[in-house]
Design an enzyme around this catalytic site. Structure first.
Site, mmCIF file in Angstrom:
data_model
loop_
_atom_site.group_PDB
_atom_site.id
_atom_site.type_symbol
_atom_site.label_atom_id
_atom_site.label_comp_id
_atom_site.label_asym_id
_atom_site.label_seq_id
_atom_site.Cartn_x
_atom_site.Cartn_y
_atom_site.Cartn_z
ATOM 1 C CG HIS A 59 40.826 53.819 38.329
ATOM 2 N ND1 HIS A 59 41.794 53.770 39.618
ATOM 3 C CD2 HIS A 59 41.062 53.053 37.663
ATOM 4 C CE1 HIS A 59 42.324 52.909 39.493
ATOM 5 N NE2 HIS A 59 42.319 52.109 38.283
HETATM 6 P P1 TYD Z 1 41.048 47.687 37.688
HETATM 7 O O1 TYD Z 1 41.645 48.195 38.840
HETATM 8 O O2 TYD Z 1 39.925 48.432 36.830
HETATM 9 O O3 TYD Z 1 42.569 47.826 36.429
HETATM 10 P P2 TYD Z 1 43.254 48.744 35.620
HETATM 11 O O4 TYD Z 1 43.150 49.956 36.871
HETATM 12 O O5 TYD Z 1 44.624 48.148 35.754
HETATM 13 O O6 TYD Z 1 42.817 49.325 34.532
HETATM 14 O O7 TYD Z 1 40.817 46.189 37.701
HETATM 15 C C1 TYD Z 1 40.562 45.298 36.715
HETATM 16 C C2 TYD Z 1 39.460 44.145 37.164
HETATM 17 O O8 TYD Z 1 40.309 43.537 38.049
HETATM 18 C C3 TYD Z 1 38.266 44.561 37.939
HETATM 19 O O9 TYD Z 1 37.235 43.586 37.623
HETATM 20 C C4 TYD Z 1 38.540 44.478 39.246
HETATM 21 C C5 TYD Z 1 39.886 43.443 39.134
HETATM 22 N N1 TYD Z 1 40.682 43.227 40.342
HETATM 23 C C6 TYD Z 1 40.776 42.736 41.488
HETATM 24 O O10 TYD Z 1 39.726 41.982 41.678
HETATM 25 N N2 TYD Z 1 41.542 42.979 42.545
HETATM 26 C C7 TYD Z 1 42.508 43.780 42.619
HETATM 27 O O11 TYD Z 1 43.487 43.888 43.495
HETATM 28 C C8 TYD Z 1 42.496 44.599 41.244
HETATM 29 C C9 TYD Z 1 43.509 45.736 41.224
HETATM 30 C C10 TYD Z 1 41.475 44.236 40.431
#
Ligand code: TYD
Length: 144
Positions: A59
């Site tokens: 993303h």
């Molecule tokens: P995501 O940002 O999609 O993870 P990555 O980019 O590392 O693959 O986040 C994964 C999950 O965690 C998503 O359901 C949202 C949650 N999340 C939070 O609740 N708070 C946060 O600060 C972050 C970074 C993620």
């Protein structure tokens, strides 16, 4: 809302080296965000126990600045600003990768026991994410 405190080149990813205090007892690295980072830190989180074949990220962010640090182990970060793709291998806890807004990132090839610390310029906001690569390319001005 972001809190930019320094006129760094804020449109491209870049790598920072943080100071290290070392002696017979080991190493200590310190970061003073208001001096050392191009944004103030309002959130931190960390990735750990990432399986070797897992990919994280996938993303871009509309407004968020981040700094990624391999506190332990190593992993690769693919960064795409819409025009060019750059690959970084983060493997040292003294090195931070600054990711400005509007860059697509993929994290992969986590070695066992790696820890990725992320310093972020704002609190979590699902609306700040761009999860569709085609939408990202349009918003980045690559495609009409
Ligand atoms: P995501 O940002 O999609 O993870 P990555 O980019 O590392 O693959 O986040 C994964 C999950 O965690 C998503 O359901 C949202 C949650 N999340 C939070 O609740 N708070 C946060 O600060 C972050 C970074 C993620």
């Amino acid at each position: 809302m972001n809190h930019i405190v320094k006129p760094y080149p804020l449109t491209h990813p870049y790598v920072l080296e943080f100071p290290q205090a070392s002696d017979m007892r080991g190493h200590l690295t310190y970061i003073e965000p208001s001096h050392d980072l191009p944004f103030l830190v309002r959130r931190l989180y960390y990735l750990y126990a990432v399986p070797p074949h897992a990919r994280r990220g996938g993303h871009a962010h509309r407004t968020l600045f981040q700094c990624l640090i391999a506190l332990a182990g190593s992993f690769d970060v693919m960064v795409d600003d819409g025009f060019a793709v750059t690959r970084y291998t983060l493997a040292q806890p003294t090195v931070g990768l600054i990711l400005p807004p509007m860059v697509w990132r993929e994290l992969e090839h986590f070695r066992p026991d790696s820890i990725c610390l992320v310093l972020a310029s704002d609190e979590y906001d699902a609306g700040d994410y761009i999860r569709d690569h085609e939408e990202f390319r349009r918003l980045a001005g690559v495609t009409p």
